[in-house]
Scaffold this motif. Structure first.
Motif, short mmCIF file in Angstrom:
data_model
loop_
_atom_site.label_atom_id
_atom_site.label_comp_id
_atom_site.label_asym_id
_atom_site.label_seq_id
_atom_site.Cartn_x
_atom_site.Cartn_y
_atom_site.Cartn_z
N GLY A 45 25.87 1.68 -18.56
CA GLY A 45 24.40 0.90 -19.79
C GLY A 45 25.31 0.53 -21.17
N GLY A 46 24.68 -0.24 -21.85
CA GLY A 46 25.07 -0.17 -23.77
C GLY A 46 24.31 0.84 -24.71
N VAL A 47 25.64 0.91 -24.99
CA VAL A 47 24.94 2.27 -26.23
C VAL A 47 23.98 0.87 -27.71
CG1 VAL A 47 25.49 4.01 -27.37
CG2 VAL A 47 26.43 4.49 -25.46
N HIS A 48 22.49 1.21 -27.59
CA HIS A 48 21.66 0.70 -28.39
C HIS A 48 22.58 1.27 -29.95
CE1 HIS A 48 18.41 0.55 -31.33
NE2 HIS A 48 18.09 -0.90 -30.34
N TYR A 49 22.82 0.60 -31.26
CA TYR A 49 23.00 0.64 -32.34
C TYR A 49 21.69 -0.33 -33.11
CZ TYR A 49 27.79 3.37 -30.78
OH TYR A 49 27.77 4.09 -30.58
N ASP A 50 21.03 0.00 -34.34
CA ASP A 50 19.99 -0.45 -34.72
C ASP A 50 20.75 -0.71 -36.70
OD1 ASP A 50 18.27 -1.40 -36.17
OD2 ASP A 50 16.62 -0.83 -34.92
N PRO A 60 24.54 6.95 -33.90
CA PRO A 60 24.98 7.98 -33.76
C PRO A 60 23.99 9.23 -35.20
CG PRO A 60 26.16 6.40 -34.15
CD PRO A 60 25.17 6.12 -34.69
N ALA A 61 24.39 10.45 -34.55
CA ALA A 61 24.26 12.01 -34.74
C ALA A 61 24.99 13.50 -34.07
CB ALA A 61 22.66 12.19 -34.43
N VAL A 62 25.64 14.17 -35.14
CA VAL A 62 26.23 14.96 -34.34
C VAL A 62 25.22 16.25 -34.49
CG1 VAL A 62 28.23 16.71 -34.93
CG2 VAL A 62 28.46 14.32 -35.79
N VAL A 63 24.95 17.27 -33.63
CA VAL A 63 24.43 18.72 -34.02
C VAL A 63 25.61 19.76 -33.84
CG1 VAL A 63 22.98 20.11 -32.67
CG2 VAL A 63 22.53 17.67 -32.75
N GLY A 64 25.46 20.80 -34.95
CA GLY A 64 26.33 21.04 -34.52
C GLY A 64 26.21 22.70 -33.89
N THR A 65 27.40 23.43 -34.15
CA THR A 65 27.11 24.33 -32.95
C THR A 65 26.17 26.04 -34.06
OG1 THR A 65 28.76 25.66 -34.17
CG2 THR A 65 29.31 24.82 -32.20
N LYS A 78 36.66 7.31 -34.77
CA LYS A 78 37.23 6.22 -35.35
C LYS A 78 36.88 4.50 -34.61
CE LYS A 78 41.29 7.86 -36.31
NZ LYS A 78 43.40 7.68 -36.39
N GLU A 79 36.23 5.16 -33.83
CA GLU A 79 35.55 4.12 -32.46
C GLU A 79 34.32 4.99 -32.44
OE1 GLU A 79 36.72 1.47 -32.19
OE2 GLU A 79 38.66 1.48 -32.90
N LEU A 80 33.59 4.55 -32.09
CA LEU A 80 32.62 4.28 -30.80
C LEU A 80 31.84 3.98 -29.76
CD1 LEU A 80 29.31 4.45 -34.99
CD2 LEU A 80 30.33 5.89 -33.46
N ILE A 81 31.53 4.75 -29.21
CA ILE A 81 31.09 3.49 -27.48
C ILE A 81 30.01 2.62 -27.46
CG2 ILE A 81 30.06 4.12 -25.10
CD1 ILE A 81 31.25 7.59 -26.17
N GLY A 82 30.71 1.53 -27.00
CA GLY A 82 29.43 0.26 -26.59
C GLY A 82 28.83 0.51 -25.98
N GLY A 83 30.02 0.55 -24.23
CA GLY A 83 29.89 0.74 -23.30
C GLY A 83 30.06 1.53 -22.50
N VAL A 84 28.94 2.31 -21.55
CA VAL A 84 29.93 2.70 -20.67
C VAL A 84 28.87 2.76 -19.23
CG1 VAL A 84 29.14 4.75 -22.13
CG2 VAL A 84 27.54 4.52 -20.57
#
Length: 122
Positions: A45-50, A60-65, A78-84
């Motif tokens: 699938g491709g990663v959705h970015y609005d 994207p969001a980061v959930v800390g410990t 530096k990079e964001l995933i576009g598809g996997v």
């Protein structure tokens, strides 16, 4: 068998003219169907970015410990995933063959990485 992650960065397809995207979609879906028929496809699938709504849950969001949520990717990213694509294949060579098919269909280079072996993997 072994799981491999095949991915590309967000923006890797920016060089493709807008009018070519329907064909790219058709070809990439065909490769996914081929992998599914071969019994090796785990997920694709491709990663959705609005980009119009920067604070939507799809961004994207980061959930800390500590459970604190921060909008955006890790600051160090530096990079964001576009598809996997995740395939379950016996060898690295076979993973590379699938990555080559995906690269041709998506018209962008693919990164291939092996998941760690984990006997308790769900």
């Amino acid at each position: 068998m072994t799981y491999y992650l095949i991915s590309f960065d967000r923006g890797a397809m920016d060089h493709i003219p807008e009018e070519d995207f329907p064909q790219v979609g058709k070809e990439s879906h065909a490769v996914c169907r081929e992998a599914k028929d071969a019994g090796v496809l785990v997920f694709a699938g491709g990663v959705h970015y609005d980009t119009d709504e920067p604070l939507l849950a799809a961004d994207p969001a980061v959930v800390g410990t500590d459970g604190v949520i921060t909008d955006g990717p890790y600051p160090e990213s530096k990079e964001l995933i576009g598809g996997v694509t995740i395939v379950d294949v016996p060898t690295r060579e076979e993973a590379l063959r699938w990555a080559a098919k995906i690269a041709v269909a998506c018209r962008c280079a693919q990164d291939v990485r092996r998941f760690m072996d984990d006997p308790e993997r769900v």
